[in-house]
Structure formats: C-alpha cells, structure tokens
Design a protein around this motif. Structure first.
Motif, PDB file in Angstrom:
ATOM      1  N   LEU A  27      -5.015  -5.267  -4.569  1.00 17.56           N
ATOM      2  CA  LEU A  27      -4.121  -5.729  -5.637  1.00 17.56           C
ATOM      3  C   LEU A  27      -3.007  -6.632  -5.122  1.00 17.56           C
ATOM      4  N   ASP A  28      -2.582  -6.418  -3.892  1.00 21.12           N
ATOM      5  CA  ASP A  28      -1.515  -7.246  -3.322  1.00 21.12           C
ATOM      6  C   ASP A  28      -1.985  -8.663  -2.983  1.00 21.12           C
ATOM      7  N   HIS A  29      -3.291  -8.904  -3.078  1.00 22.03           N
ATOM      8  CA  HIS A  29      -3.842 -10.209  -2.701  1.00 22.03           C
ATOM      9  C   HIS A  29      -4.558 -10.890  -3.871  1.00 22.03           C
ATOM     10  N   LEU A  30      -4.135 -10.563  -5.092  1.00 24.30           N
ATOM     11  CA  LEU A  30      -4.722 -11.155  -6.295  1.00 24.30           C
ATOM     12  C   LEU A  30      -3.645 -11.859  -7.122  1.00 24.30           C
ATOM     13  N   PRO A  31      -3.103 -12.960  -6.639  1.00 30.37           N
ATOM     14  CA  PRO A  31      -2.021 -13.615  -7.378  1.00 30.37           C
ATOM     15  C   PRO A  31      -2.444 -14.126  -8.754  1.00 30.37           C
ATOM     16  N   GLN A  32      -3.748 -14.311  -8.979  1.00 28.29           N
ATOM     17  CA  GLN A  32      -4.217 -14.802 -10.270  1.00 28.29           C
ATOM     18  C   GLN A  32      -4.286 -13.688 -11.318  1.00 28.29           C
ATOM     19  N   ASN A  84      -7.635   3.933  -6.325  1.00 25.32           N
ATOM     20  CA  ASN A  84      -6.833   4.092  -7.537  1.00 25.32           C
ATOM     21  C   ASN A  84      -5.386   3.671  -7.320  1.00 25.32           C
ATOM     22  N   ARG A  85      -4.931   2.775  -8.182  1.00 23.76           N
ATOM     23  CA  ARG A  85      -3.553   2.299  -8.138  1.00 23.76           C
ATOM     24  C   ARG A  85      -3.089   1.999  -9.571  1.00 23.76           C
ATOM     25  N   PRO A  86      -2.842   3.076 -10.339  1.00 24.17           N
ATOM     26  CA  PRO A  86      -2.390   2.885 -11.713  1.00 24.17           C
ATOM     27  C   PRO A  86      -0.937   2.420 -11.767  1.00 24.17           C
ATOM     28  N   ASP A 132      10.924  -5.729  -1.504  1.00 27.92           N
ATOM     29  CA  ASP A 132       9.570  -6.215  -1.241  1.00 27.92           C
ATOM     30  C   ASP A 132       8.480  -5.208  -1.588  1.00 27.92           C
ATOM     31  N   ARG A 133       8.864  -4.062  -2.103  1.00 26.55           N
ATOM     32  CA  ARG A 133       7.888  -3.013  -2.431  1.00 26.55           C
ATOM     33  C   ARG A 133       6.964  -3.481  -3.553  1.00 26.55           C
TER      34      ARG A 133
END
Length: 193
Positions: free
Chosen positions: A21-26, A82-84, A98-99
C-alpha cells in the motif's frame, strides 16, 4: 468496458501485501487491504458520516490523557495480508509526521462509522479481524434515524474475540480504554439532548 490499469494488478498471484500500500501512489486515498485484496472507497461519503467522524475525533482527543493520540482514517497493519483503514483510532504511538500505518499493539480503540457500502465489512469482517489482531476495543457507530448509536465491544483475550459491552444511545460512558463521556446527540449538528 475499459481495461484495468496496470497498477491495479496484484504483484503476485496470492494478492497484495500490507507493505504494498505504501507503493501505490495511484490508488485512491481511502484504500484498504483485506485478505490480500484492495478495497476502494469510491462512492461519495455522506455528510452524516463525515460529521460523526470529525466530532468523535475532537471529543476523544479532548478527553484523552497524556500519551494517547486520536487519529482518523489511518491504516492498521494487522498482518501481512490485512491493512484496514478505520474511521477513528486511539493509539499509544507518539505522533510521527511520516507514519503511514499503525500496528495492533499500538491501538487501544478502533471506531467504524457504518456506511451502506461498508456495512458488511464493519459488522462482520473487521469485527473479527480487529479482535484476532488483539485490539482491545471496537466501536461500531450506526445511523438510527439520524442519531448515532454506538455498539461497543471489548476483547476477550483468551479467545481473541469481542464481547459486546453495550449499545449506547443518547450517551456513552466508558472507563476503557480511558474515561470517556460522550453526549451522542451532540455529535450531529442540530441534534441536542
């Protein structure tokens, strides 16, 4: 139908990982990961939902003791798949500009304000996942004729499942995760007790 954009294709056959998720700027701003699948919040948010979330953040932050932070719309890395993104979370982690997410050990309370498109996930999927991750308290806020109703749960540690502690209308008083007193009618402008 149009083709699925390349960035939406999972990088592995099993799906997405929490760190992806941290690497999906789109990706849209409110993107969650549930069981390796991306979940997008694409429909417009109701004003009722937005105002309840804002009022809860302000009320909880005002009552939180030192060392407790209140956040809105930040993801929790429950595990690798999982990252809700709950509407509100109460955490022991210090502020970090930066969190991008929290871990379950840092979270004391998760609050989900139910919307029509999130009802199933909020009432069943997230209830189970937050409990299995060991998060101590879960509140689900439902719209009952324009008034917020809070369904509160507390973790039963040995079973890693939630036990209901009450359904709150008009007022919510709780000693956990810290002393909290909420006039629920005041969470919605125009409604006073």
């Amino acid at each position: 139908m149009t083709a699925v954009p390349e960035w939406m294709r999972p990088p592995r056959p099993e799906g997405w990982l929490a760190d992806d998720l941290d690497h999906l700027p789109q990706a849209p701003r409110h993107t969650e990961l549930i069981d390796g699948a991306l979940v997008f919040m694409l429909s417009p948010q109701r004003s009722w939902h937005a105002r309840i979330v804002t009022a809860l953040v302000l009320s909880l932050a005002e009552q939180a003791p030192a060392g407790i932070e209140v956040e809105r719309e930040m993801t929790i890395r429950l595990d690798e798949w999982n990252r809700p993104e709950p509407d509100v979370l109460v955490t022991t982690a210090p502020y970090d500009p930066d969190r991008t997410c929290y871990t379950p050990e840092q979270v004391l309370l998760v609050v989900e304000v139910v919307s029509p498109e999130s009802a199933h996930r909020d009432r069943t999927v997230k209830l189970r996942k937050y409990a299995e991750a060991g998060i101590g308290h879960y509140w689900r806020v439902e719209d009952e004729g324009g008034s917020p109703v809070v369904h509160a749960y507390e973790l039963d540690g040995p079973t890693l499942s939630y036990a209901p502690t009450g359904i709150h209308r008009q007022e919510l008083c709780s000693s956990a995760p810290f002393p909290i007193k909420l006039d629920l009618n005041r969470l919605v402008p125009g409604r006073r007790s």
